[in-house]
Design an enzyme around this catalytic site. Sequence first.
Site, PDB file in Angstrom:
ATOM      1  N   HIS A  97       0.854  -1.197   0.000  1.00 42.21           N
ATOM      2  CA  HIS A  97       0.000   0.000   0.000  1.00 42.21           C
ATOM      3  C   HIS A  97       0.890   1.248   0.000  1.00 42.21           C
ATOM      4  O   HIS A  97       1.961   1.251   0.621  1.00 42.21           O
ATOM      5  CB  HIS A  97      -0.921  -0.011   1.214  1.00 42.21           C
ATOM      6  CG  HIS A  97      -1.964   1.056   1.159  1.00 42.21           C
ATOM      7  ND1 HIS A  97      -1.705   2.366   1.485  1.00 42.21           N
ATOM      8  CD2 HIS A  97      -3.263   1.020   0.765  1.00 42.21           C
ATOM      9  CE1 HIS A  97      -2.799   3.085   1.303  1.00 42.21           C
ATOM     10  NE2 HIS A  97      -3.766   2.290   0.876  1.00 42.21           N
ATOM     11  N   GLU A 169      -4.448   2.058  -6.914  1.00 42.14           N
ATOM     12  CA  GLU A 169      -4.856   3.141  -6.023  1.00 42.14           C
ATOM     13  C   GLU A 169      -3.947   4.341  -6.271  1.00 42.14           C
ATOM     14  O   GLU A 169      -2.850   4.415  -5.681  1.00 42.14           O
ATOM     15  CB  GLU A 169      -4.733   2.710  -4.561  1.00 42.14           C
ATOM     16  CG  GLU A 169      -5.502   1.442  -4.234  1.00 42.14           C
ATOM     17  CD  GLU A 169      -5.784   1.312  -2.743  1.00 42.14           C
ATOM     18  OE1 GLU A 169      -6.916   0.976  -2.400  1.00 42.14           O
ATOM     19  OE2 GLU A 169      -4.865   1.571  -1.925  1.00 42.14           O
TER      20      GLU A 169
END
Length: 249
Positions: A97, A169
Site C-alpha cells: 500500500h 490506487e
Amino acid sequence: MTVWVGTSWKMNKSLAESRDYARGLLAGLATREAGMVQPFVIPPATAIAAVAEILAEDGRVLLGAQNAHWEDSGAWTGELSVPQVADAGARMVEIGHSERREHFGETDETARRKVAATLRHDLIPLLCIGEPTGVKDAGGSTDFILEQAARALDGLGEEQLARVMIAYEPIWAIGEHGRPATVDELEKPFAALGQEYGGRIAGLLYGGSVGLDNAAALLGIQHVDGLFVGRTAWDLKGYLRLIDIAAGR
Ligand code: 13P
C-alpha cells in the site's frame, strides 16, 4: 463474474469495535442478495483472530491482513509473518500500500518478496500499486504502475499469477487529502492494466476515495473487477451500501 468489494480499516478500530462490525456485517449480509459480490475485510492485526472467529460462522467474507513479512519466522521485531497471519485466520495479505511505501520504506522489491511468501503459503496477495501526483501530472501514470506491477510480480509463473489480485490506487486519490479520480482519468490506466493482466490474475480493483456517489461509475470502468475502500466502509452502513451498489441495487 465476481465483483470484489473490500475494505482495509487501516489503523482503526478496537477489538470491541471490530467484533461489532463483523457481527453486523454477517447480519447485514444475511438479509441481502449479495449476488456475485465477494466481500473482504482487512482489520488491524490485533483484530484478525477475533474477526476470523465471527466470520467463520458464515464463510462468505474473505479476511485479510494489512501486511506480512517475507520470512516465515525469525528476529524481525515488530513484524508478522504470512504463517502467523494465516494462523490468525487471514486468507489474503495486502502488500505494498502507498502508505507503507511512503512511511515504512517499502519498495517494489519488498513487495515482490511478500507476494512470493504469500503465494508460497497459499494466501491471496493483494498487491497495491499507484502513482504520485507528480508522475500523473507529467503524463506518466500508466508506465509507472505497469512498472510497479511488473517488478512486484517478477518471476511468477502463470499459475501463481492467477492467484494474485491487484488494486490500482492512485496516491493522489487516497485518503482525506485525496481527490476522487474521475472515470476519464481511470480509463487509460485500467485499459493498460487490463491489456497486461486481464484474464491472468484473480482480480483487478480500484481504490482511492471510493464513495457512495461514485462507486457505480467506478465499477462501470472496463477491467475494474471491484473496489478497495477505506473511509466510506469504515462505517458498516457505508460498506453494506457499497455491497448493494456492487450487487446492482
Ligand atoms: P480511502 O477510500 O479512504 O481513500 O482509502 C483507500 C485506500 O487506501 C484503501 O486501501
